[in-house]
Motif scaffolding. Structure first.
Motif, PDB file in Angstrom:
ATOM      1  N   THR A  47       0.874  -1.229   0.107  1.00 54.00           N
ATOM      2  CA  THR A  47      -0.119   0.124  -0.033  1.00 54.00           C
ATOM      3  C   THR A  47       0.741   1.232   0.018  1.00 54.00           C
ATOM      4  O   THR A  47       0.352   2.275  -0.735  1.00 54.00           O
ATOM      5  N   GLN A  75      -8.336  -0.110  -0.091  1.00 54.21           N
ATOM      6  CA  GLN A  75      -8.764  -1.409   0.485  1.00 54.21           C
ATOM      7  C   GLN A  75     -10.272  -1.144   1.280  1.00 54.21           C
ATOM      8  O   GLN A  75     -10.380  -0.106   1.813  1.00 54.21           O
ATOM      9  N   ASP A 159      -5.986  -1.101  -4.661  1.00 56.30           N
ATOM     10  CA  ASP A 159      -5.520  -1.782  -3.529  1.00 56.30           C
ATOM     11  C   ASP A 159      -6.165  -2.849  -3.061  1.00 56.30           C
ATOM     12  O   ASP A 159      -7.452  -2.365  -2.458  1.00 56.30           O
ATOM     13  N   GLU A 160      -5.926  -3.966  -3.420  1.00 60.39           N
ATOM     14  CA  GLU A 160      -6.589  -5.342  -3.012  1.00 60.39           C
ATOM     15  C   GLU A 160      -8.222  -5.055  -3.172  1.00 60.39           C
ATOM     16  O   GLU A 160      -9.051  -4.950  -2.298  1.00 60.39           O
TER      17      GLU A 160
HETATM   18 MG    MG Z   1      -2.047  -2.750   2.072  1.00 62.92          MG
END
Ligand code: MG
Ligand code: ADP
Length: 245
Positions: A47, A75, A159-160
């Protein structure tokens, strides 16, 4: 000839309140139009790398080359719960307008057509008046991606994005993301902690372990990757061996 749009040279990051370095001597490039994936165990610095690309954090030492217009999804999705799908998706364009003046500003009409274009691309046209609480997890991620794409970024950072979704929804979103990448020719950098996800999506998989680049894998399988059988599993195994080493 490769044409890097993102370049990290000897980048380290120490957060002001952090005891240890979050990143230590990171080197990698992402080419114009490439689909790259940062993968690795939690806490490895993935991140932080995205935030540096997005300009939300600064490298403590080293050099970073990145383009001016970047959009990032976070996220967990991070939609505004008090805005509906259309308002969430147009948020970036309206924010951009507030920063600009005169002829650089988009017209109301342009904001509407751009937003609807990406809302449709993400399969959300029947949900434009719904609020985040009325949507499934997959639909919320779709809104986040539409919002990011609407500003026409040179690089899209994710991000994810799919980590809280079931396997079927994730597979559908993977297929749609590949379609969007092909249609828009955007450079995409996704963060994942799942090796299968990385191999399903990315042309290059950058393994981040203990705040360093542990390895970079080139994946040359045709899409859809999940249907490639043995060769798919060989690439997954190759990365898995390094991941758990
Ligand atoms: Mg992360
Ligand atoms: P990942 O995304 O791979 O899980 P992060 O980039 O979030 O890793 O974090 C890398 C390291 O930096 C971790 O040790 C984390 O605790 C630390 N860290 C992340 N953000 C901050 C912050 N804002 N302040 C201090 N330390 C941070």
């Amino acid at each position: 000839m490769s044409n890097p749009i993102i370049e990290f040279k000897n980048v380290s990051k120490i957060y002001a309140d952090g005891k240890d370095a979050a990143l230590s001597d990171i080197n990698f490039t992402v080419d114009q139009g490439e689909f790259a994936c940062l993968i690795g165990p939690s806490g490895g610095g993935k991140t932080t790398i995205l935030k540096i690309i997005a300009g939300l954090e600064k490298a403590t030492t080293g050099e970073v080359k990145k383009p001016a217009i970047i959009a990032m999804t976070f996220q967990g999705g991070a939609l505004f719960p008090w805005l509906n799908v259309y308002e969430n998706a147009s948020f970036g364009l309206n924010a951009r307008n507030r920063l600009l003046n005169g002829e650089e500003k988009y017209s109301e009409h342009k904001i509407k057509t751009e937003t609807l274009n990406y809302v449709k691309m993400m399969g959300l046209e029947d949900f434009i008046n719904k609020y985040p609480a009325e949507l499934s997890g997959g639909q919320r991620q779709r809104v986040g991606i539409a919002r990011a794409l609407a500003v026409d970024p040179q690089v899209l950072l994710l991000d994810e994005p799919f980590s809280a979704l079931d396997a079927k929804t994730t597979a559908e979103l993977h297929d749609d993301l590949i379609k969007i990448w092909r249609t828009t020719e955007k450079t995409i950098v996704i963060v994942s902690h799942l090796i299968e996800e990385a191999v399903s999506l990315a042309e290059r998989v950058i393994l981040i372990k203990d705040r360093k680049v542990a390895n970079i894998f080139k994946i040359e399988l045709p899409y859809p990757r999940r249907e490639q059988g043995l060769t798919y599993h060989q690439d997954v195994m190759k990365i898995r061996r390094e991941f758990f080493k």
